[in-house]
Design an enzyme around this catalytic site. Structure first.
Site, mmCIF file in Angstrom:
data_model
loop_
_atom_site.group_PDB
_atom_site.id
_atom_site.type_symbol
_atom_site.label_atom_id
_atom_site.label_comp_id
_atom_site.label_asym_id
_atom_site.label_seq_id
_atom_site.Cartn_x
_atom_site.Cartn_y
_atom_site.Cartn_z
ATOM 1 N N PRO A 88 0.810 -1.226 0.000
ATOM 2 C CA PRO A 88 0.000 0.000 0.000
ATOM 3 C C PRO A 88 0.843 1.275 0.000
ATOM 4 O O PRO A 88 0.369 2.353 -0.299
ATOM 5 C CB PRO A 88 -0.812 -0.106 1.300
ATOM 6 C CG PRO A 88 -0.735 -1.528 1.707
ATOM 7 C CD PRO A 88 0.573 -2.034 1.205
ATOM 8 N N ARG A 152 -2.376 -8.880 -20.454
ATOM 9 C CA ARG A 152 -3.384 -8.465 -21.446
ATOM 10 C C ARG A 152 -2.776 -7.538 -22.487
ATOM 11 O O ARG A 152 -3.326 -7.342 -23.564
ATOM 12 C CB ARG A 152 -4.560 -7.758 -20.762
ATOM 13 C CG ARG A 152 -5.420 -8.702 -19.937
ATOM 14 C CD ARG A 152 -6.589 -7.952 -19.311
ATOM 15 N NE ARG A 152 -7.711 -7.815 -20.231
ATOM 16 C CZ ARG A 152 -8.026 -6.721 -20.893
ATOM 17 N NH1 ARG A 152 -7.276 -5.640 -20.783
ATOM 18 N NH2 ARG A 152 -9.061 -6.686 -21.704
ATOM 19 N N ASP A 167 -8.062 -1.340 -26.821
ATOM 20 C CA ASP A 167 -7.592 -0.119 -27.494
ATOM 21 C C ASP A 167 -8.501 1.049 -27.156
ATOM 22 O O ASP A 167 -8.042 2.139 -26.864
ATOM 23 C CB ASP A 167 -7.597 -0.348 -29.012
ATOM 24 C CG ASP A 167 -6.549 -1.396 -29.375
ATOM 25 O OD1 ASP A 167 -6.563 -1.914 -30.482
ATOM 26 O OD2 ASP A 167 -5.727 -1.696 -28.467
#
Ligand SMILES: Nc1nonc1C(=O)N[C@@H]1CC[C@H](O)C1
Length: 245
Positions: A88, A152, A167
């Site tokens: 964090p 991805r 895109d």
């Protein structure tokens, strides 16, 4: 792309890559996932890797020695790969960093547990990343989030349909527009007629207008950062008139 993950729960990492797009990326050899069990680098018979914090306070910390040994081993197995510590306290993970990470041949991810790690380990870390301002029990989920977001981006991973989505969002810097599929009426709600018109120019215009309107309503910070391109101001004003703003 080779991912090396340093963790006390290797099964959490391998389990996730059994399914879905990232599972297929693994079987197709587009990515490699290797885990290093931190307990294998422990220097005691009980395979302990945690200890109490100096200065007192709640919880335990992961000790420096096993982490530094695991990082050194991972660096040998994945030469040149940056070491990223998920915590964090790190820089918030955004799309630009994901695209930057996707451009390197490998990544070494350090998944913390307990209250965190000995601060001196950070000297051996190249970047510290956070997936959000909340506290989880471990860094494995954040590591998986980063791995999936990076995977991805890899050429050949997404099919045509998905990459089109990728895109439009990544390139536009806007929130996505609403989407609908069959049947045309759900709980009395029908599909916006423009999407049934077959007029692709109108559909493109409507989708951009919806993305602009949503981003202005929900993430004005994103829109301020991105700015408006030619013609978008008028689209947004029309959207606001239609919403009665
Ligand atoms: N948010 C986050 N983004 O990256 N990592 C986290 C996160 O909550 N990590 C946990 C904190 C203590 C435990 O060691 C693991």
């Amino acid at each position: 792309m080779r991912f090396d993950v340093i963790t006390i729960f290797p099964g959490l990492i391998h389990g996730y890559f059994q399914e879905g797009i990232v599972g297929r990326a693994l079987t197709r050899g587009l990515i490699e996932v290797h885990t290093w069990n931190l307990r294998d680098f422990s220097d005691n018979a009980y395979r302990r890797v945690d200890d109490r914090p100096f200065g007192g306070g709640p919880g335990m910390l992961i000790m420096a020695a096993p982490l530094l040994a695991a990082i050194a081993t991972a660096r040998q197995a994945n030469p040149g790969a940056p070491v990223i510590y998920l915590s964090p306290q790190g820089q918030r993970l955004q799309q630009q960093a994901v695209q930057d990470f996707a451009a390197v041949p490998g990544l070494i991810l350090l998944a913390g547990r307990y209250e965190g790690i000995d601060e001196r380990v950070l000297a051996a870390v190249d970047a510290e990343c956070s997936i959000g301002d909340y506290v989880l029990a471990g860094g494995e989920l954040p590591a998986l989030v980063l791995m999936e977001a990076v995977a991805r981006q890899l050429p050949g991973l997404l099919g045509h349909a998905d990459s089109a989505v990728e895109d439009s969002f990544a390139a536009s810097g806007l929130l996505d527009c609403p989407h609908y599929t069959r049947p045309e009426v759900v709980a009395g709600e029908s599909v916006p007629e423009v999407l049934l018109s077959g007029d692709h120019g109108r559909i493109r215009r409507w989708r951009l207008q919806q993305s602009l309107g949503r981003t202005a309503e929900r993430r004005p910070d994103l829109l301020a950062q991105r700015g408006l391109q030619a013609g978008e101001k008028e689209l947004l004003e029309e959207y606001r008139r239609q919403c009665g703003e």
